[in-house]
Design a protein around this motif. Structure first.
Motif, mmCIF file in Angstrom:
data_model
loop_
_atom_site.group_PDB
_atom_site.id
_atom_site.type_symbol
_atom_site.label_atom_id
_atom_site.label_comp_id
_atom_site.label_asym_id
_atom_site.label_seq_id
_atom_site.Cartn_x
_atom_site.Cartn_y
_atom_site.Cartn_z
ATOM 1 N N VAL A 83 0.839 -1.206 0.000
ATOM 2 C CA VAL A 83 0.000 0.000 0.000
ATOM 3 C C VAL A 83 0.875 1.258 0.000
ATOM 4 O O VAL A 83 0.618 2.209 -0.739
ATOM 5 N N ARG A 84 1.927 1.259 0.812
ATOM 6 C CA ARG A 84 2.836 2.421 0.875
ATOM 7 C C ARG A 84 3.517 2.642 -0.473
ATOM 8 O O ARG A 84 3.541 3.749 -0.999
ATOM 9 N N GLU A 85 4.069 1.591 -1.036
ATOM 10 C CA GLU A 85 4.776 1.708 -2.315
ATOM 11 C C GLU A 85 3.832 2.149 -3.429
ATOM 12 O O GLU A 85 4.204 2.939 -4.293
ATOM 13 N N CYS A 86 2.600 1.657 -3.425
ATOM 14 C CA CYS A 86 1.626 2.056 -4.442
ATOM 15 C C CYS A 86 1.379 3.563 -4.372
ATOM 16 O O CYS A 86 1.378 4.241 -5.402
ATOM 17 N N LEU A 87 1.195 4.078 -3.174
ATOM 18 C CA LEU A 87 0.975 5.513 -3.008
ATOM 19 C C LEU A 87 2.192 6.309 -3.474
ATOM 20 O O LEU A 87 2.056 7.285 -4.220
ATOM 21 N N GLU A 88 3.392 5.876 -3.070
ATOM 22 C CA GLU A 88 4.616 6.584 -3.453
ATOM 23 C C GLU A 88 4.853 6.565 -4.950
ATOM 24 O O GLU A 88 5.315 7.544 -5.532
ATOM 25 N N GLU A 89 4.539 5.445 -5.592
ATOM 26 C CA GLU A 89 4.880 5.270 -7.003
ATOM 27 C C GLU A 89 3.802 5.695 -7.984
ATOM 28 O O GLU A 89 4.096 5.947 -9.148
ATOM 29 N N THR A 90 2.537 5.762 -7.535
ATOM 30 C CA THR A 90 1.441 6.091 -8.461
ATOM 31 C C THR A 90 0.533 7.216 -7.978
ATOM 32 O O THR A 90 -0.266 7.732 -8.762
ATOM 33 N N GLY A 91 0.594 7.536 -6.691
ATOM 34 C CA GLY A 91 -0.337 8.499 -6.120
ATOM 35 C C GLY A 91 -1.672 7.878 -5.759
ATOM 36 O O GLY A 91 -2.554 8.557 -5.253
ATOM 37 N N ILE A 92 -1.835 6.571 -5.986
ATOM 38 C CA ILE A 92 -3.087 5.886 -5.658
ATOM 39 C C ILE A 92 -3.052 5.477 -4.187
ATOM 40 O O ILE A 92 -2.188 4.704 -3.772
#
Length: 156
Positions: free
Chosen positions: A56-65
């Motif tokens: 979840v953290r990486e998704c937010l950092e990498e896509t803004g989602i």
């Protein structure tokens, strides 16, 4: 106990989210730094972090989602110790990110230090673009999602 722990295999871990669009096409990010060009939003786990928290953290950092779904494991991936290149086993956890709408896809904001773009293709179209090893992982994860099962993969 500490002496025993020194004798067992060491491993690092990664976690990621697997998304498709409304047509069922996998969404992948083009890495700006890695030898494997196409990947899912994800990365290596930080100390004290669970696989789900990492994804979840990486998704937010990498896509803004800001992914708000529940954890649904699609597969685990075991990569053997690769000597000097990566001197530990590497274990991956791939979670189902679900289906992104056109609006969500249009709102993806990439970190240019990590990714230069993203694409959506059918699984068959991805085969011509990806390395055979990474394509095999994509194919297994996509099949597991469609079947409602969990994949287990090993890579040397």
């Amino acid at each position: 106990m500490v002496e025993y722990v020194k004798t067992i295999a060491r491993a690092t871990s990664y976690a990621c989210l697997y998304f498709t669009d409304t047509a069922g096409r996998p969404v992948q990010l083009r890495a700006s730094y890695a030898t494997e060009a196409w990947q899912w939003p994800g990365g290596n786990m930080d100390p004290g972090e669970t696989p789900w928290q990492c994804a979840v953290r990486e998704c937010l950092e990498e896509t803004g989602i800001a992914f708000g779904g529940e954890p649904k494991l699609l597969g685990t991936h075991f990569i053997r110790h690769r000597g000097e290149e990566w001197p530990a086993n590497h274990i991956g956890f791939i979670f189902d990110g679900g289906t992104l709408t056109d609006e969500q896809i249009g709102g993806i904001v990439l970190d240019p230090a990590e990714h230069t773009g993203f694409r959506l293709h059918t699984v068959a179209e991805w085969e011509a673009i990806m390395t055979p090893r990474n394509f095999a992982r994509l194919k297994e994860i996509d099949a597991a999602r469609r079947a409602g099962t969990v994949a287990y993969m090993e890579t040397s």
